[in-house]
Design an enzyme around this catalytic site. Structure first.
Site, mmCIF file in Angstrom:
data_model
loop_
_atom_site.group_PDB
_atom_site.id
_atom_site.type_symbol
_atom_site.label_atom_id
_atom_site.label_comp_id
_atom_site.label_asym_id
_atom_site.label_seq_id
_atom_site.Cartn_x
_atom_site.Cartn_y
_atom_site.Cartn_z
ATOM 1 N N LYS A 181 0.798 -1.063 -0.094
ATOM 2 C CA LYS A 181 0.009 -0.008 0.156
ATOM 3 C C LYS A 181 0.783 1.032 -0.095
ATOM 4 O O LYS A 181 0.337 2.387 -0.355
ATOM 5 C CB LYS A 181 -1.001 -0.188 1.165
ATOM 6 C CG LYS A 181 -0.322 0.150 2.534
ATOM 7 C CD LYS A 181 -0.754 -0.828 3.386
ATOM 8 C CE LYS A 181 0.360 -1.061 4.537
ATOM 9 N NZ LYS A 181 0.287 -2.482 5.083
ATOM 10 N N GLY A 215 -6.701 -5.832 2.959
ATOM 11 C CA GLY A 215 -6.124 -7.384 3.060
ATOM 12 C C GLY A 215 -6.973 -8.252 2.149
ATOM 13 O O GLY A 215 -7.163 -7.893 1.056
ATOM 14 N N GLY A 236 3.310 -10.529 17.017
ATOM 15 C CA GLY A 236 3.852 -10.280 15.745
ATOM 16 C C GLY A 236 2.597 -9.462 14.831
ATOM 17 O O GLY A 236 3.073 -9.064 13.697
ATOM 18 N N LYS A 270 -4.645 3.686 3.277
ATOM 19 C CA LYS A 270 -5.405 2.891 2.793
ATOM 20 C C LYS A 270 -6.863 3.615 2.501
ATOM 21 O O LYS A 270 -7.549 3.451 1.325
ATOM 22 C CB LYS A 270 -5.763 1.603 3.771
ATOM 23 C CG LYS A 270 -4.865 0.538 3.986
ATOM 24 C CD LYS A 270 -4.999 -0.210 5.041
ATOM 25 C CE LYS A 270 -3.839 -1.105 5.061
ATOM 26 N NZ LYS A 270 -3.684 -2.003 6.525
ATOM 27 N N GLY A 328 -2.698 -10.666 6.955
ATOM 28 C CA GLY A 328 -2.383 -12.137 7.203
ATOM 29 C C GLY A 328 -2.093 -12.470 5.946
ATOM 30 O O GLY A 328 -2.646 -12.383 4.742
HETATM 31 N N1 HSE Z 1 -0.131 -3.551 9.708
HETATM 32 C C1 HSE Z 1 -1.378 -3.623 9.118
HETATM 33 C C2 HSE Z 1 -2.445 -3.799 9.768
HETATM 34 C C3 HSE Z 1 -0.799 -4.701 7.838
HETATM 35 O O1 HSE Z 1 -2.376 -4.077 10.885
HETATM 36 O O2 HSE Z 1 -3.744 -4.005 9.414
HETATM 37 C C4 HSE Z 1 -1.826 -5.109 6.890
HETATM 38 O O3 HSE Z 1 -1.965 -3.941 5.826
#
Ligand code: HSE
Length: 417
Positions: free
Chosen positions: A100, A129, A182, A200, A297
């Site tokens: 992104k 996602g 994580g 986004k 994910g």
């Molecule tokens: N760091 C982002 C989130 C990962 O937590 O949504 C997905 O873009």
């Protein structure tokens, strides 16, 4: 034969490889084109994995191979990933990316470059996602005038806000846990300060409103200052706290922001918890449409990439240029907007004076404020929800309250409508 290469075999790239290896026969049959994963570019050798036989560390093995029609760019960072996109497009290959940062920064340039090279630049996985949202905006809902988007677009912060409330813990404690699991990076700023969600919502808004939105213009407030007491007080009024990425068209331009807001439990986004994402789209014909799912994910994000690959299989020819190539959104000044504000005050606790404090709040802010009272978890925190006010009015009224009571407002948040 439609050969595909993957740039970057990290979490998402390996997910794309897994799905391709699992499904390429089926997809080939279903869409009548022989599809093949041919190469994976990564500096790691990946010995002992199913990816090893595809690995090359030399990007020219892909860029110089005319058989390869499409590359996925699942490399993190900005400039190197953008260069790979540029090189691949110039080499006449379709590009599908989940990055992104690249889409928000260079999406216009790369879309134009794809057009000039008669190929496609696709990025369904860059926002939300695994949730299909870019294709619905581009195609399924394109007869609508879209006038508003409200989203929970960052899984890490949604996990943290949900966890803070559920487990009665502080921001620092929940951040540590998110890092341990994580979700949050060692430097959590992109998530917790709202920059990830800002990119986004800028991407989605550029498509929805047919005008480019520079993510740097998105007003961005993170979640660092939200406390457990805020959650508790919000809940006492029937609200949850969510990091809302929102944009709305109005006569004087686009209102766009990322900020923690109070979301009433009857609001469609209130039930979106933990790492889940959701996007609520409001359009002239469709009314409200809600998209919900895993915003991050390995396999969920890879699923969105596969959707783009299949779209290219179906329609590899050059598409007309989107309107955001030539139009730029005018960003409106929100300072005159009237909204309801949650106000947190830090008070020296004294039960005898709480009636007087409430009287003063009502005198200054008006009788119809929603008084949330003292937090059980922190007897120095009092909160209320104002009537609809502008930012300046809130500031002036807080100054008035301070002059009467010597009590400082320590935090404000908007209430989502
Ligand atoms: N760091 C982002 C989130 C990962 O937590 O949504 C997905 O873009």
């Amino acid at each position: 034969m439609f050969h595909i290469a993957i740039f970057g075999c990290g979490v998402v790239g390996s997910g794309v490889a897994d799905i391709l290896l699992d499904k390429q026969e089926y997809i080939s049959r279903r869409f009548n084109t022989e599809l093949r994963l041919t190469k994976i570019v990564d500096i790691r050798k990946m010995d002992g994995t199913p990816y090893a036989e595809y690995i090359t560390s030399d990007k020219n093995d892909v860029l110089g191979d005319d058989k390869i029609k499409l590359v996925t760019v699942t490399v993190g960072g900005l400039d190197m990933a953008a260069d790979i996109c540029r090189d691949a497009l110039r080499a006449g290959k379709h590009v599908v990316t989940s990055n992104k940062a690249v889409v928000a920064e260079y999406g216009r340039e790369l879309t134009l470059l794809a057009y000039e090279n008669n190929v496609r630049f696709m990025y369904e996985a860059s926002a939300g996602g695994g949730i299909p949202i870019i294709r619905p905006l581009n195609i399924c809902m394109s007869a609508n005038d879209i006038y508003e988007i409200q989203g929970i677009l960052n899984g890490t912060t949604n996990y943290m806000l949900t966890g803070m409330y559920k487990n009665k813990v502080s921001f620092d404690a929940v951040l540590k846990e998110a890092q341990h699991l994580g979700y949050a990076e060692a430097d959590p700023s992109a998530d917790v300060d709202g920059y990830d969600a800002a990119r986004k919502i800028a991407i989605l808004s550029s498509i929805a409103y047919h005008a480019f939105v520079d993510y740097r213009r998105v007003k961005c407030v993170g979640i660092r200052d939200v406390t457990y007491a805020d959650h508790e007080l919000a809940a006492s009024g029937g609200y949850l706290i969510k990091l809302i990425a929102g944009s709305r068209i109005s006569d004087d331009g686009l209102r766009i922001s990322v900020e923690p807001k109070l979301v009433h439990k009857t609001h469609m986004l209130s039930s979106v918890s933990s790492v889940y994402n959701a996007v609520l789209v409001r359009g002239s014909y469709i009314g409200d449409a809600m998209f919900y799912g895993q915003g991050a994910g390995k396999l969920a994000t890879a699923s969105a990439i596969l959707g783009d690959i299949i779209e290219v299989l179906e329609a590899p020819e050059r598409q007309s240029l989107p309107d955001f190539i030539s139009n730029t959104a005018c960003i409106a000044d929100r300072s005159h907007d009237r909204e309801r504000f949650y106000v947190r005050l830090t008070v020296p606790f004294n039960d005898n004076e709480s009636d007087e404090l409430l009287r003063n709040i009502k005198d200054v802010f008006g009788g119809s404020v929603v008084y949330l009272g003292y937090a059980l978890s922190d007897d120095s925190t009092v909160a209320f929800i104002s009537e609809k006010r502008t930012e300046n009015e809130i500031e002036d009224l807080l100054a008035l309250l301070r002059a009467r009571t010597y009590i400082e407002a320590s935090y404000t948040m908007r209430v989502a409508e």
